[in-house]
Design an enzyme around this catalytic site. Structure first.
Site, short mmCIF file in Angstrom:
data_model
loop_
_atom_site.label_atom_id
_atom_site.label_comp_id
_atom_site.label_asym_id
_atom_site.label_seq_id
_atom_site.Cartn_x
_atom_site.Cartn_y
_atom_site.Cartn_z
N GLU A 12 10.70 8.25 1.82
CA GLU A 12 9.70 7.19 1.86
C GLU A 12 8.29 7.75 1.69
OE1 GLU A 12 9.04 4.20 1.51
OE2 GLU A 12 9.54 2.97 3.23
N ASP A 14 4.64 2.60 8.27
CA ASP A 14 3.50 1.90 8.84
C ASP A 14 4.01 1.08 10.04
OD1 ASP A 14 0.69 1.07 8.55
OD2 ASP A 14 1.44 -0.83 7.84
N SER A 15 4.33 -0.20 9.86
CA SER A 15 4.93 -0.97 10.96
C SER A 15 6.32 -0.44 11.30
CB SER A 15 5.01 -2.45 10.59
OG SER A 15 6.01 -2.66 9.61
N GLY A 16 6.99 0.13 10.30
CA GLY A 16 8.36 0.59 10.49
C GLY A 16 9.39 -0.49 10.17
N ARG A 74 8.30 1.38 -4.88
CA ARG A 74 7.95 2.33 -5.90
C ARG A 74 7.17 3.51 -5.31
NH1 ARG A 74 7.83 -2.79 -8.02
NH2 ARG A 74 5.94 -3.14 -6.86
P1 IMP Z 1 6.14 -0.97 6.84
O1 IMP Z 1 6.42 0.37 7.47
O2 IMP Z 1 7.32 -1.88 6.80
O3 IMP Z 1 4.93 -1.65 7.47
O4 IMP Z 1 5.74 -0.84 5.33
C1 IMP Z 1 5.59 0.33 4.66
C2 IMP Z 1 5.10 0.00 3.26
O5 IMP Z 1 3.79 -0.59 3.33
C3 IMP Z 1 4.94 1.27 2.48
O6 IMP Z 1 6.13 1.61 1.80
C4 IMP Z 1 3.80 0.93 1.56
O7 IMP Z 1 4.26 0.25 0.40
C5 IMP Z 1 2.94 -0.03 2.35
N1 IMP Z 1 1.82 0.67 3.02
C6 IMP Z 1 1.66 0.86 4.35
N2 IMP Z 1 0.53 1.55 4.61
C7 IMP Z 1 -0.04 1.82 3.41
C8 IMP Z 1 -1.24 2.52 3.01
O8 IMP Z 1 -2.03 3.04 3.81
N3 IMP Z 1 -1.48 2.56 1.66
C9 IMP Z 1 -0.65 2.00 0.74
N4 IMP Z 1 0.48 1.35 1.07
C10 IMP Z 1 0.78 1.25 2.39
#
Ligand code: IMP
Ligand code: MG
Length: 186
Positions: free
Chosen positions: A102, A106-108, A45
């Site tokens: 997006e 973060d981790s990707g 979302r």
């Molecule tokens: P990743 O890149 O797979 O680790 O996850 C990305 C998702 O983690 C994003 O779409 C957010 O929902 C959540 N996320 C990562 N960092 C943050 C942050 O600093 N604040 C809020 N949500 C975050």
């Protein structure tokens, strides 16, 4: 529910700066997708506010669609290597010029899995636009074609991003107070 002010360390990106950067991204995307068949896909979302503001700044014809995913394995507060589709796209992306929109990378892991999956559906092109990028947290390399802001390793909320599903509607990006909120996946 408490006011967002209890969790706010500081405003990192005010609304005016967000709007200005979104406008620049819209201009860039409009230029790049002239004579293409632009289809924006928002991963629910967190990306919704960014998507709706960005659309207003894109001057070439385009369509939109939504999907939602959740991480396999560990709880909803962590991001594992695999995703499961919880809400699939409405329309085919075959031969379309797809741009994934997006909130934050973060981790990707999430976006990498989504890209793998969407590639199998044969879009003509597939690119990534993220409002925020936290490169220090990367576990899986992902291509980023449009990036709003690069952030250090900090947890932020507002403008689509949540603290346990709240405060997505704030018009700015704020840094969370880590003495009162423990960010997920840390
Ligand atoms: P990743 O890149 O797979 O680790 O996850 C990305 C998702 O983690 C994003 O779409 C957010 O929902 C959540 N996320 C990562 N960092 C943050 C942050 O600093 N604040 C809020 N949500 C975050
Ligand atoms: Mg989230």
């Amino acid at each position: 529910m408490q006011s967002h002010e209890e969790f706010l360390e500081e405003v990192l990106i005010p609304g005016t700066e967000l709007q200005a950067r979104v406008r620049e991204l819209g201009v860039e995307i409009s230029h790049d997708y002239k004579d293409k068949d632009l289809h924006l896909i928002c991963i629910l979302r967190g990306g919704v506010i960014f998507l709706t503001d960005l659309m207003k700044e894109i001057s070439v014809p385009h369509s939109i669609d939504f999907m939602a995913v959740s991480s396999y394995g560990a709880g909803a507060r962590t991001s594992s290597g695999q995703v499961r589709i919880t809400l699939d796209l409405t329309a085919s992306i075959r031969d379309r010029d797809v741009l994934l929109v997006e909130d934050i990378i973060d981790s990707g892991n999430t976006i990498a899995s989504v890209l793998e999956l969407l590639k199998t559906r044969r879009p003509r092109s597939l690119k990534v636009c993220t409002l925020l990028d936290k490169p220090a947290r990367r576990e899986t390399e992902v291509p980023i074609h449009y990036r709003g802001f690069t952030l250090p390793d900090m947890f932020v909320f507002g403008y689509g991003l949540d603290l346990d599903e709240y405060y997505r509607g704030l018009p700015f990006i704020g840094v969370v107070r880590t003495d009162v909120y423990i960010p997920p996946n840390r």
